[in-house]
Design a protein around this motif. Structure first.
Motif, PDB file in Angstrom:
ATOM      1  N   GLU A 195      41.738-101.833 -12.149  1.00 48.78           N
ATOM      2  CA  GLU A 195      41.496-102.638 -10.956  1.00 48.78           C
ATOM      3  C   GLU A 195      40.621-101.879  -9.965  1.00 48.78           C
ATOM      4  O   GLU A 195      39.712-102.452  -9.353  1.00 48.78           O
ATOM      5  N   THR A 224      46.499-100.076 -15.492  1.00 44.23           N
ATOM      6  CA  THR A 224      46.126-101.326 -14.829  1.00 44.23           C
ATOM      7  C   THR A 224      45.532-101.051 -13.452  1.00 44.23           C
ATOM      8  O   THR A 224      44.487-101.617 -13.093  1.00 44.23           O
ATOM      9  N   ASP A 255      51.213 -97.791 -18.452  1.00 49.93           N
ATOM     10  CA  ASP A 255      50.549 -99.096 -18.440  1.00 49.93           C
ATOM     11  C   ASP A 255      50.196 -99.513 -17.013  1.00 49.93           C
ATOM     12  O   ASP A 255      49.113-100.043 -16.754  1.00 49.93           O
ATOM     13  N   GLU A 256      51.119 -99.268 -16.083  1.00 53.37           N
ATOM     14  CA  GLU A 256      50.863 -99.582 -14.678  1.00 53.37           C
ATOM     15  C   GLU A 256      49.740 -98.723 -14.114  1.00 53.37           C
ATOM     16  O   GLU A 256      48.876 -99.220 -13.381  1.00 53.37           O
TER      17      GLU A 256
END
Length: 75
Positions: free
Chosen positions: A40, A36, A32-33
């Protein structure tokens, strides 16, 4: 050809390992990180592209105005 087979085998093993890791809570959090951060980064690239495009369009418009002004002075 042998190297290509090793490459494909390595990719397949990597996908299987990533799939197994993503089943754990820590693995899911990690992916998930990563997702993300990738989103970005993609947004930053798009924003930078749009900003640069606007700058270039403004410069072209200014150059066109200058050329039109110089052309009108010559007539």
């Amino acid at each position: 050809m042998k190297n290509v087979a090793w490459l494909i085998a390595g990719i397949a093993i990597g996908f299987v390992a990533a799939h197994q890791v993503s089943k754990t809570p820590q693995g899911r959090q990690f992916f998930d990180e990563v997702d993300t951060k990738a989103r970005e980064f993609g947004s930053a690239v798009v924003d930078g592209y749009k900003q640069r495009e606007a700058e270039l369009r403004a410069a072209v418009a200014e150059a066109e105005d200058t050329i039109a002004d110089l052309t009108s002075r010559l007539k």
